[in-house]
Design a protein around this motif. Structure first.
Motif, PDB file in Angstrom:
ATOM      1  N   TYR A  95       0.830  -1.204   0.000  1.00  0.00           N
ATOM      2  CA  TYR A  95       0.000   0.000   0.000  1.00  0.00           C
ATOM      3  C   TYR A  95       0.869   1.260   0.000  1.00  0.00           C
ATOM      4  O   TYR A  95       0.609   2.212  -0.731  1.00  0.00           O
ATOM      5  CB  TYR A  95      -0.922  -0.008   1.213  1.00  0.00           C
ATOM      6  N   ARG A  96       1.913   1.242   0.818  1.00  0.00           N
ATOM      7  CA  ARG A  96       2.801   2.416   0.894  1.00  0.00           C
ATOM      8  C   ARG A  96       3.541   2.634  -0.415  1.00  0.00           C
ATOM      9  O   ARG A  96       3.679   3.765  -0.880  1.00  0.00           O
ATOM     10  CB  ARG A  96       3.786   2.231   2.046  1.00  0.00           C
ATOM     11  N   ARG A 110       1.082   3.984  -2.982  1.00  0.00           N
ATOM     12  CA  ARG A 110       0.741   5.364  -2.678  1.00  0.00           C
ATOM     13  C   ARG A 110       1.861   6.328  -3.097  1.00  0.00           C
ATOM     14  O   ARG A 110       1.585   7.414  -3.594  1.00  0.00           O
ATOM     15  CB  ARG A 110       0.453   5.522  -1.194  1.00  0.00           C
ATOM     16  N   LYS A 141       1.888   6.697  -6.903  1.00  0.00           N
ATOM     17  CA  LYS A 141       0.728   7.434  -7.393  1.00  0.00           C
ATOM     18  C   LYS A 141       0.957   8.943  -7.371  1.00  0.00           C
ATOM     19  O   LYS A 141       0.399   9.660  -8.170  1.00  0.00           O
ATOM     20  CB  LYS A 141      -0.487   7.065  -6.555  1.00  0.00           C
TER      21      LYS A 141
END
Length: 72
Positions: A64-65, A68, A71
């Motif tokens: 997830y990190r 992120r 992105k």
């Protein structure tokens, strides 16, 4: 996000107090005079049960990190 983190901590520490022995293991271990062995077996089962969840949670967190940061 803060509420999810608090909920995660609460559930993490709450399940560590659960009884994880199966019925047959409990019946055999409760027939002994000392309850120390039964408590040790129960703690070992809970420990073995918690490790995969912690590992999978850590992997999901790092994915997830990374996602992120890519992105942005």
């Amino acid at each position: 996000m803060k509420n999810k983190f608090v909920l995660f901590l609460f559930t993490f520490f709450f399940f560590l107090k659960s009884n994880a022995q199966c019925a047959m293991c409990r019946a055999v271990l409760e027939s002994e005079e000392t309850k120390g062995v039964a408590e040790g077996i129960n703690d070992g089962i809970v420990y073995l049960m918690a490790i995969p969840y912690i590992l999978v949670g850590g992997i999901i967190f790092f994915i997830y990190r990374k996602y992120r940061t890519l992105k942005k």
